[in-house]
Design an enzyme around this catalytic site. Sequence first.
Site, PDB file in Angstrom:
ATOM      1  N   GLY A   1       0.829  -1.196   0.000  1.00 51.50           N
ATOM      2  CA  GLY A   1       0.000   0.000   0.000  1.00 51.50           C
ATOM      3  C   GLY A   1       0.864   1.245   0.000  1.00 51.50           C
ATOM      4  O   GLY A   1       2.042   1.199   0.368  1.00 51.50           O
TER       5      GLY A   1
ATOM      6  N   GLN B   1       3.152   9.936   1.130  1.00 53.65           N
ATOM      7  CA  GLN B   1       4.447   9.261   1.056  1.00 53.65           C
ATOM      8  C   GLN B   1       5.245   9.631  -0.177  1.00 53.65           C
ATOM      9  O   GLN B   1       6.440   9.334  -0.254  1.00 53.65           O
ATOM     10  CB  GLN B   1       4.255   7.742   1.114  1.00 53.65           C
ATOM     11  CG  GLN B   1       3.730   7.266   2.461  1.00 53.65           C
ATOM     12  CD  GLN B   1       3.575   5.761   2.472  1.00 53.65           C
ATOM     13  OE1 GLN B   1       2.556   5.238   2.067  1.00 53.65           O
ATOM     14  NE2 GLN B   1       4.604   5.061   2.929  1.00 53.65           N
TER      15      GLN B   1
ATOM     16  N   CYS C   1       6.657  -0.041   7.075  1.00 54.27           N
ATOM     17  CA  CYS C   1       6.180   1.043   6.221  1.00 54.27           C
ATOM     18  C   CYS C   1       7.333   1.508   5.354  1.00 54.27           C
ATOM     19  O   CYS C   1       8.460   1.624   5.840  1.00 54.27           O
ATOM     20  CB  CYS C   1       5.688   2.187   7.112  1.00 54.27           C
ATOM     21  SG  CYS C   1       5.120   3.615   6.200  1.00 54.27           S
ATOM     22  N   LEU C   2       7.054   1.781   4.084  1.00 53.15           N
ATOM     23  CA  LEU C   2       8.106   2.233   3.167  1.00 53.15           C
ATOM     24  C   LEU C   2       8.703   3.563   3.632  1.00 53.15           C
ATOM     25  O   LEU C   2       9.818   3.896   3.261  1.00 53.15           O
ATOM     26  CB  LEU C   2       7.545   2.376   1.745  1.00 53.15           C
ATOM     27  CG  LEU C   2       7.014   1.080   1.110  1.00 53.15           C
ATOM     28  CD1 LEU C   2       6.341   1.377  -0.220  1.00 53.15           C
ATOM     29  CD2 LEU C   2       8.125   0.057   0.945  1.00 53.15           C
TER      30      LEU C   2
ATOM     31  N   HIS D   1      -3.833   1.316   7.948  1.00 50.54           N
ATOM     32  CA  HIS D   1      -2.477   1.874   7.873  1.00 50.54           C
ATOM     33  C   HIS D   1      -2.411   3.007   6.838  1.00 50.54           C
ATOM     34  O   HIS D   1      -1.878   4.092   7.116  1.00 50.54           O
ATOM     35  CB  HIS D   1      -1.507   0.738   7.517  1.00 50.54           C
ATOM     36  CG  HIS D   1      -0.071   1.142   7.383  1.00 50.54           C
ATOM     37  ND1 HIS D   1       0.928   0.648   8.193  1.00 50.54           N
ATOM     38  CD2 HIS D   1       0.545   1.978   6.502  1.00 50.54           C
ATOM     39  CE1 HIS D   1       2.092   1.173   7.822  1.00 50.54           C
ATOM     40  NE2 HIS D   1       1.891   1.978   6.797  1.00 50.54           N
ATOM     41  N   GLU D   2      -2.984   2.770   5.656  1.00 52.98           N
ATOM     42  CA  GLU D   2      -2.897   3.772   4.578  1.00 52.98           C
ATOM     43  C   GLU D   2      -3.762   4.999   4.874  1.00 52.98           C
ATOM     44  O   GLU D   2      -3.361   6.135   4.580  1.00 52.98           O
ATOM     45  CB  GLU D   2      -3.288   3.166   3.229  1.00 52.98           C
ATOM     46  CG  GLU D   2      -2.417   1.994   2.763  1.00 52.98           C
ATOM     47  CD  GLU D   2      -0.925   2.248   2.874  1.00 52.98           C
ATOM     48  OE1 GLU D   2      -0.487   3.392   2.720  1.00 52.98           O
ATOM     49  OE2 GLU D   2      -0.188   1.276   3.144  1.00 52.98           O
TER      50      GLU D   2
ATOM     51  N   HIS E   1      -2.086   7.313   7.133  1.00 48.86           N
ATOM     52  CA  HIS E   1      -1.097   8.161   6.450  1.00 48.86           C
ATOM     53  C   HIS E   1      -1.715   9.485   6.008  1.00 48.86           C
ATOM     54  O   HIS E   1      -1.114  10.545   6.199  1.00 48.86           O
ATOM     55  CB  HIS E   1      -0.547   7.460   5.198  1.00 48.86           C
ATOM     56  CG  HIS E   1       0.657   6.605   5.447  1.00 48.86           C
ATOM     57  ND1 HIS E   1       1.816   7.082   6.009  1.00 48.86           N
ATOM     58  CD2 HIS E   1       0.897   5.295   5.189  1.00 48.86           C
ATOM     59  CE1 HIS E   1       2.714   6.107   6.091  1.00 48.86           C
ATOM     60  NE2 HIS E   1       2.168   5.001   5.599  1.00 48.86           N
TER      61      HIS E   1
HETATM   62 NI    NI Z   1       3.043   3.098   5.482  1.00 46.86          NI
END
Ligand code: NI
Length: 165
Positions: free
Chosen positions: A43, A48, A90-91, A132-133, A136
Amino acid sequence: MEIRTYPDPVLKTRAKPVKNVDGDLQGLIDGMIEIMYSAPGIGLAANQVGELKRVIVFDLEPGEAGRRPGVLINPEIVLGGDEIIREEACLSVVDFSAEVVRKTEAMVKGMDRHGNPLSIEAKDLLAVCLQHEIDHINGILFIDHISSLKRALYKKKLKKTLKGK
Ligand code: NI
């Protein structure tokens, strides 16, 4: 377009609702999908990649076979079910993972990439991914859900890594 990492302030900022589903937005969505697959991740939220727009993309199976990227614009989430504890990463949070308490069910309403209404009844991993997304785009990272002690350890580790560069 590149992935922003903690402590970039864009990750702590609440994204704004999308007003126009136009060509610029399609470009953003395509770019996000490409970055998600090349990372790979399951995701990605617009914050991000430095865009404060309420857009998320996701795919629980980012391997090359049978990719089906999900897109949600202006998603609104209602949680249900029991608590579930999963290891999250997480990226945007480099070299770290931790257990986070989430809900097992998420009802999400928003728009698809063409601006049509879309609702998703998600369970288990998809429910966790969407929580999670959507966090963000509200300026929240998974490390905001862990104990302050664990978070402090991560920050200390990150400081050391950044000094070493
Ligand atoms: Ni993330």
